[in-house]
Design a protein around this motif. Structure first.
Motif, PDB file in Angstrom:
ATOM      1  N   THR A  44       0.929  -1.220   0.118  1.00  0.00           N
ATOM      2  CA  THR A  44      -0.061   0.182   0.020  1.00  0.00           C
ATOM      3  C   THR A  44       0.840   1.204   0.206  1.00  0.00           C
ATOM      4  O   THR A  44       0.500   2.145  -0.662  1.00  0.00           O
ATOM      5  CB  THR A  44      -0.964   0.101   1.152  1.00  0.00           C
ATOM      6  N   GLU A  45       1.866   1.200   0.720  1.00  0.00           N
ATOM      7  CA  GLU A  45       2.616   2.472   0.967  1.00  0.00           C
ATOM      8  C   GLU A  45       3.522   2.633  -0.296  1.00  0.00           C
ATOM      9  O   GLU A  45       3.506   3.624  -0.930  1.00  0.00           O
ATOM     10  CB  GLU A  45       4.140   2.148   1.836  1.00  0.00           C
ATOM     11  N   GLN A  46       4.060   1.611  -1.265  1.00  0.00           N
ATOM     12  CA  GLN A  46       4.591   1.655  -2.485  1.00  0.00           C
ATOM     13  C   GLN A  46       3.541   2.394  -3.587  1.00  0.00           C
ATOM     14  O   GLN A  46       3.974   3.086  -4.201  1.00  0.00           O
ATOM     15  CB  GLN A  46       5.052   0.358  -2.702  1.00  0.00           C
ATOM     16  N   ALA A  47       2.304   1.733  -3.627  1.00  0.00           N
ATOM     17  CA  ALA A  47       1.306   2.324  -4.169  1.00  0.00           C
ATOM     18  C   ALA A  47       1.117   3.752  -4.263  1.00  0.00           C
ATOM     19  O   ALA A  47       0.984   4.513  -4.866  1.00  0.00           O
ATOM     20  CB  ALA A  47       0.080   1.464  -4.317  1.00  0.00           C
ATOM     21  N   LEU A  48       0.953   4.159  -2.850  1.00  0.00           N
ATOM     22  CA  LEU A  48       0.716   5.520  -2.476  1.00  0.00           C
ATOM     23  C   LEU A  48       1.818   6.414  -3.051  1.00  0.00           C
ATOM     24  O   LEU A  48       1.607   7.615  -3.436  1.00  0.00           O
ATOM     25  CB  LEU A  48       0.428   5.861  -1.027  1.00  0.00           C
ATOM     26  N   GLU A  49       3.134   5.991  -2.602  1.00  0.00           N
ATOM     27  CA  GLU A  49       4.239   6.655  -3.087  1.00  0.00           C
ATOM     28  C   GLU A  49       4.440   6.929  -4.624  1.00  0.00           C
ATOM     29  O   GLU A  49       4.593   8.133  -5.123  1.00  0.00           O
ATOM     30  CB  GLU A  49       5.445   6.233  -2.760  1.00  0.00           C
ATOM     31  N   ARG A  50       3.991   5.768  -5.404  1.00  0.00           N
ATOM     32  CA  ARG A  50       3.972   5.979  -6.905  1.00  0.00           C
ATOM     33  C   ARG A  50       2.776   6.970  -7.331  1.00  0.00           C
ATOM     34  O   ARG A  50       3.177   7.704  -8.356  1.00  0.00           O
ATOM     35  CB  ARG A  50       3.808   4.584  -7.442  1.00  0.00           C
ATOM     36  N   LEU A  51       1.988   6.845  -6.626  1.00  0.00           N
ATOM     37  CA  LEU A  51       0.621   7.715  -6.871  1.00  0.00           C
ATOM     38  C   LEU A  51       0.972   9.205  -6.533  1.00  0.00           C
ATOM     39  O   LEU A  51       0.794   9.983  -7.713  1.00  0.00           O
ATOM     40  CB  LEU A  51      -0.548   7.353  -6.218  1.00  0.00           C
ATOM     41  N   GLU A  52       1.653   9.315  -5.591  1.00  0.00           N
ATOM     42  CA  GLU A  52       2.194  10.680  -5.416  1.00  0.00           C
ATOM     43  C   GLU A  52       3.189  11.360  -6.412  1.00  0.00           C
ATOM     44  O   GLU A  52       3.074  12.364  -6.604  1.00  0.00           O
ATOM     45  CB  GLU A  52       2.798  10.762  -3.997  1.00  0.00           C
ATOM     46  N   ARG A  53       4.041  10.706  -6.893  1.00  0.00           N
ATOM     47  CA  ARG A  53       5.075  10.837  -7.753  1.00  0.00           C
ATOM     48  C   ARG A  53       4.417  11.040  -9.293  1.00  0.00           C
ATOM     49  O   ARG A  53       5.314  11.489 -10.151  1.00  0.00           O
ATOM     50  CB  ARG A  53       6.292   9.869  -7.728  1.00  0.00           C
ATOM     51  N   GLY A  54       3.284  10.532  -9.389  1.00  0.00           N
ATOM     52  CA  GLY A  54       2.739  10.567 -10.775  1.00  0.00           C
ATOM     53  C   GLY A  54       3.338   9.417 -11.713  1.00  0.00           C
ATOM     54  O   GLY A  54       2.791   9.494 -12.622  1.00  0.00           O
ATOM     55  N   GLU A  55       3.605   8.479 -11.077  1.00  0.00           N
ATOM     56  CA  GLU A  55       3.983   7.501 -11.884  1.00  0.00           C
ATOM     57  C   GLU A  55       3.161   6.360 -12.415  1.00  0.00           C
ATOM     58  O   GLU A  55       3.134   5.664 -13.136  1.00  0.00           O
ATOM     59  CB  GLU A  55       5.054   6.602 -11.177  1.00  0.00           C
ATOM     60  N   VAL A  56       2.055   6.283 -11.634  1.00  0.00           N
ATOM     61  CA  VAL A  56       0.860   5.366 -11.918  1.00  0.00           C
ATOM     62  C   VAL A  56      -0.546   6.112 -11.708  1.00  0.00           C
ATOM     63  O   VAL A  56      -0.559   7.284 -10.946  1.00  0.00           O
ATOM     64  CB  VAL A  56       0.627   4.297 -11.102  1.00  0.00           C
ATOM     65  N   GLU A  63      -5.039  -0.806  -7.786  1.00  0.00           N
ATOM     66  CA  GLU A  63      -4.821  -2.279  -7.922  1.00  0.00           C
ATOM     67  C   GLU A  63      -3.379  -2.745  -7.404  1.00  0.00           C
ATOM     68  O   GLU A  63      -3.449  -3.918  -6.906  1.00  0.00           O
ATOM     69  CB  GLU A  63      -4.696  -2.339  -9.525  1.00  0.00           C
ATOM     70  N   LEU A  64      -2.584  -1.996  -7.471  1.00  0.00           N
ATOM     71  CA  LEU A  64      -0.977  -2.273  -6.771  1.00  0.00           C
ATOM     72  C   LEU A  64      -1.107  -2.647  -5.387  1.00  0.00           C
ATOM     73  O   LEU A  64      -0.600  -3.324  -4.934  1.00  0.00           O
ATOM     74  CB  LEU A  64       0.073  -1.197  -7.248  1.00  0.00           C
ATOM     75  N   ALA A  65      -2.062  -1.756  -4.631  1.00  0.00           N
ATOM     76  CA  ALA A  65      -2.279  -1.630  -3.396  1.00  0.00           C
ATOM     77  C   ALA A  65      -3.064  -2.932  -2.802  1.00  0.00           C
ATOM     78  O   ALA A  65      -3.215  -3.405  -1.969  1.00  0.00           O
ATOM     79  CB  ALA A  65      -2.802  -0.504  -2.784  1.00  0.00           C
ATOM     80  N   GLY A  66      -3.798  -3.508  -3.805  1.00  0.00           N
ATOM     81  CA  GLY A  66      -4.816  -4.540  -3.467  1.00  0.00           C
ATOM     82  C   GLY A  66      -6.106  -4.065  -2.810  1.00  0.00           C
ATOM     83  O   GLY A  66      -6.520  -4.871  -1.945  1.00  0.00           O
ATOM     84  N   VAL A  67      -6.423  -2.750  -2.832  1.00  0.00           N
ATOM     85  CA  VAL A  67      -7.483  -2.319  -2.340  1.00  0.00           C
ATOM     86  C   VAL A  67      -8.568  -1.731  -3.470  1.00  0.00           C
ATOM     87  O   VAL A  67      -8.034  -1.502  -4.354  1.00  0.00           O
ATOM     88  CB  VAL A  67      -7.163  -1.244  -1.299  1.00  0.00           C
ATOM     89  N   ASP A  68      -9.771  -1.393  -3.170  1.00  0.00           N
ATOM     90  CA  ASP A  68     -10.690  -0.960  -3.905  1.00  0.00           C
ATOM     91  C   ASP A  68     -10.444   0.704  -3.819  1.00  0.00           C
ATOM     92  O   ASP A  68      -9.675   1.161  -3.130  1.00  0.00           O
ATOM     93  CB  ASP A  68     -12.088  -1.021  -3.665  1.00  0.00           C
ATOM     94  N   THR A  69     -10.937   1.380  -4.984  1.00  0.00           N
ATOM     95  CA  THR A  69     -10.544   2.714  -5.286  1.00  0.00           C
ATOM     96  C   THR A  69     -11.184   3.696  -3.912  1.00  0.00           C
ATOM     97  O   THR A  69     -10.412   4.579  -3.564  1.00  0.00           O
ATOM     98  CB  THR A  69     -11.375   3.339  -6.397  1.00  0.00           C
ATOM     99  N   LEU A  72      -8.435   3.300  -1.349  1.00  0.00           N
ATOM    100  CA  LEU A  72      -7.266   4.194  -1.713  1.00  0.00           C
ATOM    101  C   LEU A  72      -7.591   5.800  -1.646  1.00  0.00           C
ATOM    102  O   LEU A  72      -6.729   6.203  -1.086  1.00  0.00           O
ATOM    103  CB  LEU A  72      -6.756   3.864  -3.054  1.00  0.00           C
ATOM    104  N   ALA A  73      -8.740   6.190  -1.992  1.00  0.00           N
ATOM    105  CA  ALA A  73      -9.081   7.543  -1.766  1.00  0.00           C
ATOM    106  C   ALA A  73      -8.877   8.002  -0.258  1.00  0.00           C
ATOM    107  O   ALA A  73      -8.288   8.849  -0.046  1.00  0.00           O
ATOM    108  CB  ALA A  73     -10.429   8.042  -2.355  1.00  0.00           C
ATOM    109  N   ARG A  74      -9.445   7.176   0.620  1.00  0.00           N
ATOM    110  CA  ARG A  74      -9.300   7.464   1.956  1.00  0.00           C
ATOM    111  C   ARG A  74      -7.920   7.603   2.320  1.00  0.00           C
ATOM    112  O   ARG A  74      -7.518   8.292   3.026  1.00  0.00           O
ATOM    113  CB  ARG A  74     -10.094   6.135   2.977  1.00  0.00           C
ATOM    114  N   LEU A  75      -7.031   6.475   1.907  1.00  0.00           N
ATOM    115  CA  LEU A  75      -5.414   6.585   2.460  1.00  0.00           C
ATOM    116  C   LEU A  75      -4.886   7.733   1.792  1.00  0.00           C
ATOM    117  O   LEU A  75      -4.256   8.354   2.588  1.00  0.00           O
ATOM    118  CB  LEU A  75      -5.011   5.209   1.987  1.00  0.00           C
TER     119      LEU A  75
END
Length: 96
Positions: A44-56, A63-69, A72-75
């Motif tokens: 989850t942390e990796q997915a959030l970091e990649r999202l924040e950097r604009g990589e994904v 999907e990478l975090a294995g959670v629903d949208t 992820l929006a809450r996190l």
């Protein structure tokens, strides 16, 4: 099923034993549970970091975090991560 062996400091072993006792688990089950939870958190942390950097895109990060949208929006909101860039909007809409 694979096998993993690791040496741990005494204080960590004592804390593990406390977890085993309180959760009423055998050692292997307790270690698998803790390892699984730790890897879920790492993913989850990796997915959030990649999202924040604009990589994904947002949906790819979910999907990478294995959670629903919604989760992820809450996190992302908890971490004050903004993901709504124009470059990913069309891709996110296609994924939905």
């Amino acid at each position: 099923m694979g096998s993993i062996s690791a040496r741990v400091p005494d204080d960590l072993e004592e804390e593990l034993q406390t977890f085993i006792d309180e959760e009423r688990l055998d050692t292997s089950t307790a270690i698998r549970k803790l390892l699984s939870e730790g890897l879920d958190e790492w993913r989850t942390e990796q997915a959030l970091e990649r999202l924040e950097r604009g990589e994904v895109t947002f949906s790819k990060a979910a999907e990478l975090a294995g959670v629903d949208t919604w989760e992820l929006a809450r996190l992302a909101r908890e971490r004050d991560i903004t993901w709504g860039g124009d470059d990913h909007l069309e891709s996110d809409l296609d994924d939905l």
